[in-house]
Design a protein around this motif. Sequence first.
Motif, PDB file in Angstrom:
ATOM      1  N   UNK A 320      60.308 -49.240 -30.225  1.00 31.37           N
ATOM      2  CA  UNK A 320      59.724 -47.866 -30.284  1.00 31.37           C
ATOM      3  C   UNK A 320      58.554 -47.719 -28.845  1.00 31.37           C
ATOM      4  N   UNK A 321      57.918 -48.804 -29.108  1.00 29.26           N
ATOM      5  CA  UNK A 321      56.753 -48.934 -27.758  1.00 29.26           C
ATOM      6  C   UNK A 321      57.389 -48.806 -26.583  1.00 29.26           C
ATOM      7  N   UNK A 322      58.535 -49.591 -26.300  1.00 27.73           N
ATOM      8  CA  UNK A 322      59.268 -49.454 -25.045  1.00 27.73           C
ATOM      9  C   UNK A 322      59.492 -47.977 -24.533  1.00 27.73           C
ATOM     10  N   UNK A 323      60.261 -46.989 -25.215  1.00 25.47           N
ATOM     11  CA  UNK A 323      60.585 -45.795 -25.132  1.00 25.47           C
ATOM     12  C   UNK A 323      59.503 -44.781 -25.181  1.00 25.47           C
ATOM     13  N   UNK A 324      58.418 -45.024 -25.967  1.00 28.50           N
ATOM     14  CA  UNK A 324      56.915 -44.488 -25.785  1.00 28.50           C
ATOM     15  C   UNK A 324      56.445 -44.518 -24.321  1.00 28.50           C
ATOM     16  N   UNK A 325      56.587 -45.620 -23.980  1.00 28.33           N
ATOM     17  CA  UNK A 325      56.198 -45.989 -22.532  1.00 28.33           C
ATOM     18  C   UNK A 325      56.806 -45.009 -21.550  1.00 28.33           C
ATOM     19  N   UNK A 326      58.104 -45.249 -21.816  1.00 28.34           N
ATOM     20  CA  UNK A 326      59.052 -44.457 -20.687  1.00 28.34           C
ATOM     21  C   UNK A 326      58.649 -42.782 -20.497  1.00 28.34           C
ATOM     22  N   UNK A 327      58.493 -42.405 -22.098  1.00 26.24           N
ATOM     23  CA  UNK A 327      58.303 -40.929 -22.067  1.00 26.24           C
ATOM     24  C   UNK A 327      56.979 -40.784 -21.631  1.00 26.24           C
ATOM     25  N   UNK A 328      55.922 -41.528 -21.945  1.00 23.81           N
ATOM     26  CA  UNK A 328      54.504 -41.298 -21.749  1.00 23.81           C
ATOM     27  C   UNK A 328      54.210 -41.556 -20.032  1.00 23.81           C
ATOM     28  N   UNK A 329      55.019 -42.375 -19.516  1.00 20.62           N
ATOM     29  CA  UNK A 329      55.033 -42.398 -17.994  1.00 20.62           C
ATOM     30  C   UNK A 329      55.393 -41.329 -17.117  1.00 20.62           C
ATOM     31  N   UNK A 330      56.490 -40.707 -17.595  1.00 23.68           N
ATOM     32  CA  UNK A 330      56.760 -39.477 -17.040  1.00 23.68           C
ATOM     33  C   UNK A 330      55.819 -38.259 -17.322  1.00 23.68           C
ATOM     34  N   UNK A 331      55.311 -38.181 -18.385  1.00 26.66           N
ATOM     35  CA  UNK A 331      54.291 -37.148 -18.659  1.00 26.66           C
ATOM     36  C   UNK A 331      53.094 -37.295 -17.747  1.00 26.66           C
ATOM     37  N   UNK A 332      52.637 -38.763 -17.533  1.00 26.52           N
ATOM     38  CA  UNK A 332      51.526 -39.168 -16.738  1.00 26.52           C
ATOM     39  C   UNK A 332      51.654 -38.710 -15.494  1.00 26.52           C
ATOM     40  N   UNK A 333      52.849 -39.129 -14.725  1.00 25.10           N
ATOM     41  CA  UNK A 333      53.037 -39.097 -13.376  1.00 25.10           C
ATOM     42  C   UNK A 333      53.305 -37.510 -12.997  1.00 25.10           C
ATOM     43  N   UNK A 334      54.047 -36.851 -14.228  1.00 29.55           N
ATOM     44  CA  UNK A 334      53.980 -35.272 -14.122  1.00 29.55           C
ATOM     45  C   UNK A 334      52.790 -34.458 -14.098  1.00 29.55           C
ATOM     46  N   UNK A 335      51.833 -34.831 -14.825  1.00 30.09           N
ATOM     47  CA  UNK A 335      50.468 -34.239 -15.097  1.00 30.09           C
ATOM     48  C   UNK A 335      49.780 -34.568 -14.024  1.00 30.09           C
ATOM     49  N   UNK A 336      49.584 -35.808 -13.526  1.00 30.66           N
ATOM     50  CA  UNK A 336      48.797 -36.303 -12.402  1.00 30.66           C
ATOM     51  C   UNK A 336      49.429 -35.452 -10.785  1.00 30.66           C
ATOM     52  N   UNK A 337      50.573 -35.197 -10.868  1.00 27.83           N
ATOM     53  CA  UNK A 337      51.189 -34.737  -9.748  1.00 27.83           C
ATOM     54  C   UNK A 337      50.773 -32.924  -9.754  1.00 27.83           C
ATOM     55  N   UNK A 338      50.951 -32.399 -10.976  1.00 29.89           N
ATOM     56  CA  UNK A 338      50.581 -31.018 -11.116  1.00 29.89           C
ATOM     57  C   UNK A 338      49.205 -30.843 -11.035  1.00 29.89           C
ATOM     58  N   UNK A 339      48.223 -31.785 -11.498  1.00 31.16           N
ATOM     59  CA  UNK A 339      46.789 -31.848 -11.151  1.00 31.16           C
ATOM     60  C   UNK A 339      46.568 -31.760  -9.578  1.00 31.16           C
ATOM     61  N   UNK A 340      47.210 -32.589  -9.072  1.00 27.21           N
ATOM     62  CA  UNK A 340      46.900 -32.642  -7.525  1.00 27.21           C
ATOM     63  C   UNK A 340      47.197 -31.391  -6.846  1.00 27.21           C
ATOM     64  N   UNK A 341      48.617 -30.950  -7.022  1.00 30.08           N
ATOM     65  CA  UNK A 341      49.126 -29.708  -6.556  1.00 30.08           C
ATOM     66  C   UNK A 341      48.378 -28.476  -6.779  1.00 30.08           C
ATOM     67  N   UNK A 342      48.006 -28.252  -8.102  1.00 29.65           N
ATOM     68  CA  UNK A 342      47.289 -27.100  -8.770  1.00 29.65           C
ATOM     69  C   UNK A 342      45.743 -27.006  -7.988  1.00 29.65           C
ATOM     70  N   UNK A 343      45.187 -28.290  -7.902  1.00 32.22           N
ATOM     71  CA  UNK A 343      43.663 -28.260  -7.251  1.00 32.22           C
ATOM     72  C   UNK A 343      43.889 -28.104  -5.806  1.00 32.22           C
ATOM     73  N   UNK A 344      44.916 -28.754  -5.255  1.00 27.93           N
ATOM     74  CA  UNK A 344      45.112 -28.657  -3.729  1.00 27.93           C
ATOM     75  C   UNK A 344      45.181 -27.060  -3.327  1.00 27.93           C
TER      76      UNK A 344
END
Length: 418
Positions: A320-344
């Motif tokens: 379960x932890x393996x697939x939680x990590x996979x989904x969480x990484x997608x969320x983290x990368x997407x959120x960080x990219x959105x923060x960078x784009x939005x603030x820019x």
Amino acid sequence: MQLPYELTIGWRYTRAGRATRRNGFISFISGVSMLGIALGVAALIIVLSVMNGFQKEVRDRMLGVVSHIEVYAADGQALPDVARTLAQSKKNPQVLGAAPFIAVQALIARGEDMKGAMVRGIDPALEPEVSDFAGGRQQAVFARLVAGDFGVVLGSELARSLGVIQGDKVTLVAPGGQVTPAGVVPRLKQMTVVGTFDSGHFEYDSALALMHWEDAARIFRLEGPSGVRLKLQDLHQARTVAEELARSMTGNLLVRDWTRQNRSWFAAVQVEKRMMFIILTLIVAVAAFNLVSTLVMTVTDKRADIAILRTLGASPGSIMGIFVVQGAMVGIIGTLAGLALGLGVAYNIDVLVPALERALGASFLPQDIYLISRMPSEPQQADIVPIAVISLFMAFVATLYPSWRASRVNPAEALRYE
């Protein structure tokens, strides 16, 4: 330091995957989910930053005319001791300036034209301490208000609607009237327009007339100023300072701050901002829950891998932890990219919008319609942090069900046809 194998495998599944057609499609869906989260977060930050900017611009223009705090007599008459009220007000360290005033509703007429106006009697020498629009280049206009001359300074829109310029005569109709043997007749006073002012706020430019407070006291039959206007170092402390002044000042006085004077307007802005936050959060929610389909397909594709890991001793929690990590990484990368784009975009919107206007040959904010001609933006930490937290939380929640299904895979069933 060796990382837990759940993190390693989860990260490998996140970035893997164009070896087969099926893996390539899963990778595409994962990328779409990541892009959707990024665009949703960026849209939230940009929209809320622009709304904050508009609110700040309108508020600053409004407070250039409206007092931060007003102190006036409870009975609506003249203050019993203006000098004492001014002195007690200035004792508060937050108070930058104080000026007396008289405020009365009246009519201003010229020929057949008649307009309702808020007539404010001021002290021309002290008014720049409490009103931003009374300083600078317009200070010379207010200096023409001399006690006994009965001059008046009109808002630019009010002067335009009456068709008057400097030097013209207008008639002030005072409320109350005068009792004569022929009955009650209105009290009229002819006044000279000595200038106009432009505060940048249509509501006040179209309905505000200023005169010397001594002339206003004679016309409206008052013994002196009816209140004192205060300007603070920090306008956000207005409510706290008003409470302090109400406790410390002597006499039967009422203290009112700007947040109470314009409560309905600011409440409407906050409701609008809250609704925009909810609506745009749904965009992030849709993108985050795309992760469910991504992980379901990944679990189906990796059933054999899951079975092998289980036979090697991996627990259901680890799977379960393996697939939680996979989904969480997608969320983290997407959120960080959105923060960078939005603030820019939010921090450079004053450059991007004019460039877009030139490219499209259009004007998004015509100066003759709106109060301002440029797109304002003010990113605030109080908005950005909740956006990031909510985005990460929804991405994490979306991973739970597919990850739980992966942990329930039976190794024997999964390897039967391998």
